[in-house]
Enzyme design. Sequence first.
Site, PDB file in Angstrom:
ATOM      1  NE  ARG A 156      -0.447  13.848   2.503  1.00  0.00           N
ATOM      2  CZ  ARG A 156      -1.636  13.308   2.257  1.00  0.00           C
ATOM      3  NH1 ARG A 156      -2.445  12.993   3.256  1.00  0.00           N
ATOM      4  NH2 ARG A 156      -2.029  13.080   1.022  1.00  0.00           N
ATOM      5  CB  SER A 204       5.740  13.169  -3.805  1.00  0.00           C
ATOM      6  OG  SER A 204       5.437  13.294  -2.456  1.00  0.00           O
ATOM      7  CE  LYS A 247      -0.689  10.971  -3.504  1.00  0.00           C
ATOM      8  NZ  LYS A 247      -0.124  12.242  -3.101  1.00  0.00           N
TER       9      LYS A 247
HETATM   10  N1  TZP Z   1       1.857   9.720  -0.681  1.00  0.00           N
HETATM   11  C1  TZP Z   1       1.941   8.528  -1.268  1.00  0.00           C
HETATM   12  S1  TZP Z   1       1.086   7.351  -0.395  1.00  0.00           S
HETATM   13  C2  TZP Z   1       0.625   8.462   0.795  1.00  0.00           C
HETATM   14  C3  TZP Z   1       1.132   9.705   0.476  1.00  0.00           C
HETATM   15  C4  TZP Z   1       0.929  10.938   1.257  1.00  0.00           C
HETATM   16  C5  TZP Z   1      -0.213   8.100   1.960  1.00  0.00           C
HETATM   17  C6  TZP Z   1       0.553   7.385   3.023  1.00  0.00           C
HETATM   18  O1  TZP Z   1      -0.297   7.065   4.093  1.00  0.00           O
HETATM   19  P1  TZP Z   1      -0.356   5.598   4.719  1.00  0.00           P
HETATM   20  O2  TZP Z   1      -1.548   5.658   5.654  1.00  0.00           O
HETATM   21  O3  TZP Z   1       0.920   5.396   5.486  1.00  0.00           O
HETATM   22  O4  TZP Z   1      -0.577   4.638   3.581  1.00  0.00           O
END
Ligand code: TZP
Length: 209
Positions: free
Chosen positions: A37, A106, A135
């Site tokens: 990502r 997603s 995010k």
């Molecule tokens: N999509 C929904 S929450 C998220 C993404 C890419 C972030 C997830 O990162 P973390 O640090 O595990 O909360």
Amino acid sequence: MILPKLYPITDVRLSKLSHAEQVTRLREGGARFIQLREKNLSPREFCDAAEAALDVARERGVRLIINDRADIALALGADGVHLGQDDLDPSAARRLLGERFIIGYSTHSVAQAVEAARLPLDYIAIGPIFDTRTKENPAAVVGLDGLRRVKEAVEARGIPLVAIGGITQDTARAALDAGADSVAIISALLDAPELIKQRTREFITMCKG
Ligand code: TZP
Ligand code: MG
């Protein structure tokens, strides 16, 4: 498709490591299915970084999924692409990539997950399950109850469900018990780069139990 229970996602800013180095450390800890990502590099730079990470992945038997960019996944012959609600439409991505590529998508609500269950996908991600700082502009928290509702709604379709967002070693088990087939994790794996291997091992052990 069978997804491993742990689905790590790379983050260069957080880990201060290249995508390739993150894949190396995650693999040393036992990860076999990893998403790259990248929200800060140009597509060209991301493609170069992904190529280096793919070399590591191929050598070590890791499947690599490219976030956002079906074109980069196709150009590099990665294992798949992960699309968001604003990325290329999954049906268009399937036409572009064919059946061999993994396509994940997603979703952020029961309604979006139900809609996704009709699409030509290999897995559906739902989140954020918990608060996340990783995010930018996340959707509203779905919670474990929301995760259970999504599982019920998409179960008949038999498509793997990935829970994401704020999942830690304390909550991974609960997310799996609430119906997730896999937990996708960024910060709880990567925010201390020297601990990536150890934490990956710990998560994998916990997800088995
Ligand atoms: N999509 C929904 S929450 C998220 C993404 C890419 C972030 C997830 O990162 P973390 O640090 O595990 O909360
Ligand atoms: Mg995206």
